[in-house]
Design an enzyme around this catalytic site. Sequence first.
Site, short mmCIF file in Angstrom:
data_model
loop_
_atom_site.label_atom_id
_atom_site.label_comp_id
_atom_site.label_asym_id
_atom_site.label_seq_id
_atom_site.Cartn_x
_atom_site.Cartn_y
_atom_site.Cartn_z
N ARG A 84 0.86 -1.19 0.00
CA ARG A 84 0.00 0.00 0.00
C ARG A 84 0.89 1.24 0.00
O ARG A 84 1.70 1.43 0.91
CB ARG A 84 -0.90 -0.03 1.24
CG ARG A 84 -1.71 1.24 1.42
CD ARG A 84 -2.71 1.11 2.57
NE ARG A 84 -3.43 2.35 2.73
CZ ARG A 84 -3.26 3.19 3.75
NH1 ARG A 84 -2.42 2.91 4.74
NH2 ARG A 84 -3.94 4.31 3.82
N HIS A 128 -3.00 10.93 0.98
CA HIS A 128 -2.41 10.70 2.30
C HIS A 128 -1.79 12.03 2.74
O HIS A 128 -0.60 12.14 2.93
CB HIS A 128 -1.39 9.56 2.24
CG HIS A 128 -1.06 8.94 3.57
ND1 HIS A 128 -1.19 7.60 3.83
CD2 HIS A 128 -0.59 9.49 4.72
CE1 HIS A 128 -0.81 7.33 5.06
NE2 HIS A 128 -0.44 8.47 5.63
N GLU A 173 -7.18 8.21 6.53
CA GLU A 173 -7.41 8.84 7.83
C GLU A 173 -7.90 10.29 7.72
O GLU A 173 -7.22 11.22 8.16
CB GLU A 173 -6.13 8.80 8.67
CG GLU A 173 -5.63 7.39 8.91
CD GLU A 173 -4.38 7.33 9.80
OE1 GLU A 173 -3.84 8.38 10.14
OE2 GLU A 173 -3.98 6.22 10.15
N ASN A 303 -7.24 1.31 10.15
CA ASN A 303 -5.93 1.59 10.75
C ASN A 303 -6.09 1.55 12.26
O ASN A 303 -6.95 2.24 12.81
CB ASN A 303 -5.42 2.97 10.34
CG ASN A 303 -4.98 3.03 8.89
OD1 ASN A 303 -5.09 2.04 8.17
ND2 ASN A 303 -4.50 4.16 8.46
N TYR A 305 -3.86 1.40 16.06
CA TYR A 305 -2.59 1.43 16.80
C TYR A 305 -2.77 1.26 18.30
O TYR A 305 -1.99 0.58 18.94
CB TYR A 305 -1.86 2.76 16.54
CG TYR A 305 -1.32 2.85 15.13
CD1 TYR A 305 -0.06 2.37 14.80
CD2 TYR A 305 -2.10 3.38 14.11
CE1 TYR A 305 0.42 2.42 13.51
CE2 TYR A 305 -1.63 3.44 12.81
CZ TYR A 305 -0.37 2.96 12.51
OH TYR A 305 0.10 3.00 11.23
N GLU A 380 -3.31 -0.46 8.19
CA GLU A 380 -2.12 -0.04 8.94
C GLU A 380 -2.20 -0.60 10.35
O GLU A 380 -3.25 -0.50 11.01
CB GLU A 380 -2.02 1.49 9.10
CG GLU A 380 -1.60 2.22 7.88
CD GLU A 380 -1.46 3.73 8.13
OE1 GLU A 380 -1.17 4.14 9.28
OE2 GLU A 380 -1.66 4.49 7.18
O1 IFM Z 1 2.78 7.47 9.99
C1 IFM Z 1 1.41 7.47 10.19
C2 IFM Z 1 0.68 7.32 8.88
O2 IFM Z 1 1.02 8.30 7.97
C3 IFM Z 1 -0.81 7.39 9.11
N1 IFM Z 1 -1.23 6.47 10.14
C4 IFM Z 1 -0.49 6.49 11.38
C5 IFM Z 1 0.98 6.36 11.11
C6 IFM Z 1 1.76 6.36 12.44
O3 IFM Z 1 1.53 7.54 13.12
#
Ligand code: IFM
Length: 476
Positions: A84, A128, A173, A303, A305, A380
Amino acid sequence: MADDDYREGGLEFGADFLIGAATAAYQIEGAVAEDGRGPSIWDTFSHEPGRTRDGDTGDVACDHYHRLDADLDLMAGLGLEAYRFSIAWPRIQSTGSGPGNRAGIDFYGRLVDGLLARGIRPIATLYHWDLPQALEDAGGWTNRDTAYRFSDYAAIVGEALGDRVDTFTTLNEPWCSAYLGYGSGAHAPGRTSGRDALTAVHHLNLAHGLGVQALRATSAGEPHYSVTLNFHALRPGTEDPRDAADAIRRIDGLANRVFTHPMLRGEYPADVLEDTAAVTDWAFVRPGDLDDIRQGIDVLGVNYYSTATVRDWDRVAPRQHADGHRPSAGTAWPGSEGVEFLEQPGPHTAMGWNIAPEALEQLLVHLHEEFPDQPLMITENGAAFDDRVSEDGAVHDPRRVDFLQRHFVAAHRAIARGVDLRGYLVWSLLDNFEWAYGYTKRFGVVRVDYDTLERTVKDSGRWLAEVARTHRLPAV
Ligand code: IFM
């Protein structure tokens, strides 16, 4: 599953499950003034004093633009099944309008062809965060016209690459673009108005819908269509869940449902409109917009985290800190005054983000329940850690391997619970420019030495290669 069982490995992913890695243009390409590329809001922002850590910019980044073939070979060496990447809008249209720039189109054509030649599926994100500066000068995402400019850009990309790309993702995002770009000002273009942030939300949603339509109209092949959202996985910061229920509802509305509901259901959530009524009357939503925004997509990009923990200050303040000030979450969360964000228990990554793989499973199951017919893909997931190069020249990053293994197990558990999960793309292929953090945070499964630009596959890169090759989690 006992706490440590994830280490044993052995879990299998189906043959169709795509395993790969992700990057984004401004974070890796460099070559910002070459071959007709115009400036983007991130060029401007990163060159303004105080905006990024150490004044870092993406001027050189990983120099991927000049190292395309070597980086493609690197991906092939890792056995990635999908990659990606994002297309830099200002490489295709230097000012965000007008005909496509041949050199920019050719660069992405070479990237896509190079991936296909190596058996790697191209997943291309159109936006992006690198808005052409000329469009920002005309109002950026607060100007409705930007959505139409995006649609024109999407048509150029569809025509050029729509015969070969596997999946087109309109936006990455949009929460960050709107709320960090126009609300808190932590991201480009650095504006700080809650009203602007919500205006940007709508125009980004509109851009997504118009973009899908333009891609469909121009693509000669049969690409999949998608959008990637950074879902906020919310937890109550109180013992009594009633003290967090309203805070969770509000933040879920502003962060998640304000995108998913118009995109997938063709409506804005009534509670979000109500919560934000003092900030905007939403008059920028015009008749017909929601029909344009709602476009069937083949896959919803997720995405993930970490989690966010919130509570309702007005309910807990009298008991817990009567002298404190009522929190204003600031313009990153317009209309959510009174919502208190709490520190989250560790362990944490180098970003200070808590590690919570179980929340990934919950998020995937929740999305599946909310949108049962919508296939999902993790577009992500990954972690920054302060990696060191060992004396033997290798980069041993056991915490990243551990992080990834735990999250892959969570994804596997979600699949076992019926979630239609199509793949998993690790963030990131390379260490890269981490926006306002500059080069201080390393997310890559491949290390980049920013002095020499040399790439070194980390242990996590070898782990990913093994998972991609065997479709089975190894023992770690
Ligand atoms: O690096 C970023 C990415 O550009 C978008 N999602 C989160 C990642 C980590 O912060």
